[in-house]
Design a protein around this motif. Structure first.
Motif, short mmCIF file in Angstrom:
data_model
loop_
_atom_site.label_atom_id
_atom_site.label_comp_id
_atom_site.label_asym_id
_atom_site.label_seq_id
_atom_site.Cartn_x
_atom_site.Cartn_y
_atom_site.Cartn_z
N UNK A 37 61.67 69.25 21.46
CA UNK A 37 61.01 67.85 22.80
C UNK A 37 61.37 67.18 22.84
N UNK A 38 61.65 66.28 24.10
CA UNK A 38 62.38 65.41 25.04
C UNK A 38 62.80 64.11 23.97
N UNK A 39 63.23 63.35 23.50
CA UNK A 39 63.09 62.15 23.13
C UNK A 39 63.49 60.79 23.61
N UNK A 40 64.26 61.43 25.52
CA UNK A 40 64.68 60.20 26.16
C UNK A 40 65.39 60.70 26.96
N UNK A 41 65.28 59.84 28.33
CA UNK A 41 65.98 61.08 29.86
C UNK A 41 66.57 59.42 30.35
N UNK A 42 67.96 59.80 30.75
CA UNK A 42 68.72 58.68 31.65
C UNK A 42 68.52 59.72 32.92
N UNK A 43 67.86 58.34 33.96
CA UNK A 43 67.76 58.70 35.16
C UNK A 43 66.08 59.53 35.61
N UNK A 44 65.53 59.87 36.73
CA UNK A 44 64.22 60.39 37.14
C UNK A 44 64.44 61.82 36.12
N UNK A 45 62.99 61.70 35.79
CA UNK A 45 62.08 63.30 34.92
C UNK A 45 62.60 64.39 35.54
N UNK A 46 62.99 64.59 36.81
CA UNK A 46 62.71 65.81 37.64
C UNK A 46 64.73 66.01 38.15
N UNK A 47 65.23 65.13 38.00
CA UNK A 47 66.61 65.33 38.00
C UNK A 47 67.84 64.59 36.75
N UNK A 48 67.38 64.65 35.71
CA UNK A 48 67.57 63.48 34.85
C UNK A 48 69.39 63.32 34.62
N UNK A 49 70.34 62.91 34.62
CA UNK A 49 71.67 62.53 34.42
C UNK A 49 71.72 63.30 33.07
N UNK A 50 71.19 62.34 31.84
CA UNK A 50 70.96 63.11 30.64
C UNK A 50 69.96 63.41 30.05
N UNK A 51 69.56 63.68 29.15
CA UNK A 51 68.42 64.43 27.86
C UNK A 51 68.60 64.17 26.55
N UNK A 52 67.77 63.68 25.99
CA UNK A 52 68.29 63.77 24.67
C UNK A 52 66.92 64.66 23.98
#
Length: 137
Positions: A37-52
């Protein structure tokens, strides 16, 4: 290692950052197949730059990324991922168009070329590892 040396500390890899062409595909795969599951998102949730993810993945959106051949130096050889239920993970992965690798049925190649080795964890180990908050002080 049999040596009189005592290291000053112990460590483990908390996450691995990988460049991916289609971040949305990878987000869905790691969640729907491995429950990360998601821990952290960089950028908008619908178009993330990074996703942890909880579980150690950092996905970096790089739509123009071309992975070098897997036999070329410098490319990540593979990810070893511990799972609570190996058979369930393998069954779920079949519907994602991943390619089997010659190392064994628990080895999968994702569309961007990343190889993933799925390994059966001892009972309770995955839950214990996931209970660690890597950002807690």
């Amino acid at each position: 290692m049999n040596t009189p040396f005592t290291p000053p500390t112990r460590a483990y890899v908390e996450h691995v950052a990988v460049r991916v062409k289609d971040i949305h595909w990878h987000i869905r795969f790691f969640y729907e197949v491995l429950g990360m599951d998601v821990r952290e998102i960089d950028g908008p949730t619908d178009d993330p730059r990074q996703y942890w993810t909880l579980g150690g993945m950092q996905l970096m959106a790089c739509p123009d990324f071309e992975a070098p051949p897997s036999n070329e130096a410098g490319w990540l050889a593979h990810l070893g991922v511990m799972v609570d239920d190996l058979e369930a993970a393998l069954a779920a992965a079949q519907h994602w168009g991943v390619k089997p690798l010659p190392q064994g049925r628990n080895w999968l190649q994702l569309p961007d070329g990343l190889a993933v080795e799925l390994m059966q964890a001892a009972p309770g180990c995955v839950a214990q590892a996931l209970s660690i908050n890597p950002r807690a002080k």
